[in-house]
Scaffold this motif. Sequence first.
Motif, PDB file in Angstrom:
ATOM      1  N   SER A  77      74.646  41.305  19.968  1.00  0.00           N
ATOM      2  CA  SER A  77      76.092  41.397  20.215  1.00  0.00           C
ATOM      3  C   SER A  77      76.422  40.622  21.474  1.00  0.00           C
ATOM      4  O   SER A  77      75.610  40.538  22.406  1.00  0.00           O
ATOM      5  CB  SER A  77      76.537  42.860  20.352  1.00  0.00           C
ATOM      6  OG  SER A  77      75.860  43.487  21.413  1.00  0.00           O
ATOM      7  N   THR A  78      77.607  40.042  21.478  1.00  0.00           N
ATOM      8  CA  THR A  78      78.078  39.322  22.655  1.00  0.00           C
ATOM      9  C   THR A  78      78.957  40.248  23.503  1.00  0.00           C
ATOM     10  O   THR A  78      79.409  41.296  23.048  1.00  0.00           O
ATOM     11  CB  THR A  78      78.889  38.082  22.246  1.00  0.00           C
ATOM     12  OG1 THR A  78      80.090  38.520  21.598  1.00  0.00           O
ATOM     13  CG2 THR A  78      78.090  37.211  21.310  1.00  0.00           C
TER      14      THR A  78
ATOM     15  N   MET B 106      76.782  40.937  15.700  1.00  0.00           N
ATOM     16  CA  MET B 106      76.318  39.878  14.809  1.00  0.00           C
ATOM     17  C   MET B 106      76.702  40.192  13.369  1.00  0.00           C
ATOM     18  O   MET B 106      76.490  41.304  12.878  1.00  0.00           O
ATOM     19  CB  MET B 106      74.799  39.724  14.911  1.00  0.00           C
ATOM     20  CG  MET B 106      74.272  38.493  14.198  1.00  0.00           C
ATOM     21  SD  MET B 106      72.476  38.426  14.145  1.00  0.00           S
ATOM     22  CE  MET B 106      72.136  39.673  12.923  1.00  0.00           C
TER      23      MET B 106
ATOM     24  N   ALA C 266      77.989  45.575  12.209  1.00  0.00           N
ATOM     25  CA  ALA C 266      78.415  44.772  13.352  1.00  0.00           C
ATOM     26  C   ALA C 266      79.426  45.533  14.209  1.00  0.00           C
ATOM     27  O   ALA C 266      79.389  45.471  15.453  1.00  0.00           O
ATOM     28  CB  ALA C 266      79.020  43.451  12.873  1.00  0.00           C
TER      29      ALA C 266
END
Length: 824
Positions: free
Chosen positions: A679-680, A631, A637
Amino acid sequence: MEKLEQGMVEPVGEVNLHPGKLDFQNVMRKFQLMLESFFIRKGALLLIVGFLLGRALILAKLTPFSLPFFASVYLIKKDRAPLALIGLIAGAATLSLANAAFTFMITVCFLIVYRISQKWLRNEMKALPFYVASILGLGKVAESFILSHQLTIYDGMMIGVQSCLAFILTLIFLQSIPLLTLYKRRQLLKTEEIVCLIIMLASIMTGTIGWKIYDMSIEHIMARYLVMVFSFIAGATVGSTVGVVTGLIFTLASVSSFYHMSLLAFSGVLGGLLKEGRKIGVSFGLLIATLLIGMYGEGGGSLQLMLMETGAAIVLFLLTPQGLTSRLAKYIPGTPEYTAEQQKYMRKMRDVTAQRVSQFSNVFDALSKSFSQMDQISKEEESERELDYFMSTVTARTCQTCFKKDQCWAKNFGTTYAAMEEVIHQMDQNDGNISLRVSREWEKLCSRPKKVYETVAQELTFFQASQKLKKKVQESRQLVADQLLGVSEVMDNFAKEIQRERENYYKQEEQIIEAIQGFGIHIEQVEIYSLEPGNIDIEMAIPFCHGHGECEKLIAPMLTDILGETIVVKKEDCASHSGGFCHSTFRSSKAYTVETGFAHAAKDGGLISGDSYSTIELGLGKVALAISDGMGNGERAHYESKETLQLLQKILQSGIEEKVAIKSVNSILSLRTTDEIFSTLDLAMIDLKDAAAKFLKIGSTPSFIKRGQKIIKIQASNLPMGILQEFEVDVVDEQLKAGDLLIMMSDGVFEGPKHVENYDLWMKRKLHELETDDPQEVADLILEEVIRSRSDMIDDDMTVAVAKIKHNTPKWASIPVPKLKRRA
């Protein structure tokens, strides 16, 4: 059922058609047990051995066997030492009464000295040979002075030789006597113990020198019989060793038996070479050796006697039970029985280990269930209980001191309870505020409404904090449950792998060596670990090839023809000098291969991107491509996305199933920090055997498969990792084909184009316009198009991963190998 098929148990109700045979076997087994009990447990064998060693001679004069044998028996089996002493004295008496008296006196002296000094000994086993040699030497010196009142140089030399022999014989007897005293021996013999056993047997047989039956020497018959037994069991190497050692001992006992060493050694070699003919072959080897040695070294009359002795030994050998030789072969290294015994032991250890691992797996599974097991009370009941507890706390601080308590809670309980429940519910849902309607209804019923509002607001603060804490505890418990379940599955799979016994591929190894060496390539060693189709695993040691690439260019193509499937060099460790060996690993080539390309850019052209990507090599021929987007942007990140991929890679490589792995990573991310950092994850797992792919998308953008002019969109609806503790992972299965391009991207690329309403159509159009199928070029072109659409501005981190699926075409064609039967 398996035991029935293998003949390990007798089926219920089966009728025994040969009762007489069964009774005879039981009688023979009982008779064998009685003999073993009499000779080994009760010590009769030590009595017989002692008798023969008591009369054994070296150089027709020296008797160094008695004291070493008694001392060894006394140290190892003290309760059987009197039997050994009786046998030694009886054997010595057959030579002379003076010899018997000396044996008795020297044994008494040893016992006195040893018992007196025993309390100062730290290691009795190491000190015993020195005691025996010293006491026997001093005893012989005393004997010389008593008999001749002088000590010549010759006498001194003979006493020194006898003391040295006693020292060596003590060491030998300490190794070999346990073989005669243990009723049931489980350990396998060492090479040193076998040599000591042979020397002791030969020494025992010297006690039979002078014994004859119809002019045939007992020692010659027994020596040839001993050589035949060991040649039949262990082959030419051990047979010739037994012949040389036995012949040497007989030569020391009687110089006239010197030719006998040549006969025994030669017969050991011939018998071992002819052991494939079973007992007849070994017997024929002894007969040939007797004829050759007899005709070369002795006259016709002596040859006839030698043949008679050989015939007697052969008869005795042919009458030896097969069970006895098989039982002895189990303890001799190099024999098939020895190998089978070792495999049996290893199989037992493997089963025990697998059972323990399986037990641990069950323990972890039970712990996982105990952690994940929900309370027996339903959520509705639990909610009602919490409401009752909350309401009782509020009324204790407000209604207990109110003058209208009886009217509200005794006479109108239902109305009051419902109204207060409504007040609590609205204040909980609306941050402490309630509607005008509920406020008016409550003020009609309650005389102290403001006090109730304040109390409810205070208690709600504590209640909400308690609920958050309870939720965290439940999340932590679920994380532990998922981890324990994953560990349980890994350990269960490991237990199953342990139980898969490695097969012996000796015949196939010899065929491969023969075929490759017949082609002109020298192979030092071949180890086959698996011949399972699609999972072949072979290791080879090859002499230094000077960098010519023989493994890849010649050996792998030949293995391809031999085994019927494509073989490639998986790993190669080349020697550093010309005298060394190259060690190469050959594996089955997978049907497909994946070529990848990556392109990425950080926000505003920075050096640190919040996106991370990785190619993960998994076991069993699987490859995983992953992109994670933390993110925001920048270092934090980047740390989150990188940590997500590292955790996922380690958990997947441990063997845990992908869904459990992703849930575990999600749990760790959601619990390790209170910050809203998410987070993806975009994960594609490709099986190189059949190109089947699994897509797991956690908050990530769609992926695309370009198959010619057809574009296939892959998407799933999952929130980013770290937001929710409990979520279901959607897995999308897709069958890939050779020539397919798999395009994965982060949101900075998919949502990057400016002034575009439909990102899907824009991306599909750009993929249609591609004129190349090189993965790296495709990744670069997509990233460049997105950046150009934004007037060369990079407003977010961007990452593109492209994979091309291709047939795995071997670099070198197979080389036909003639005259070799291929594996079916």
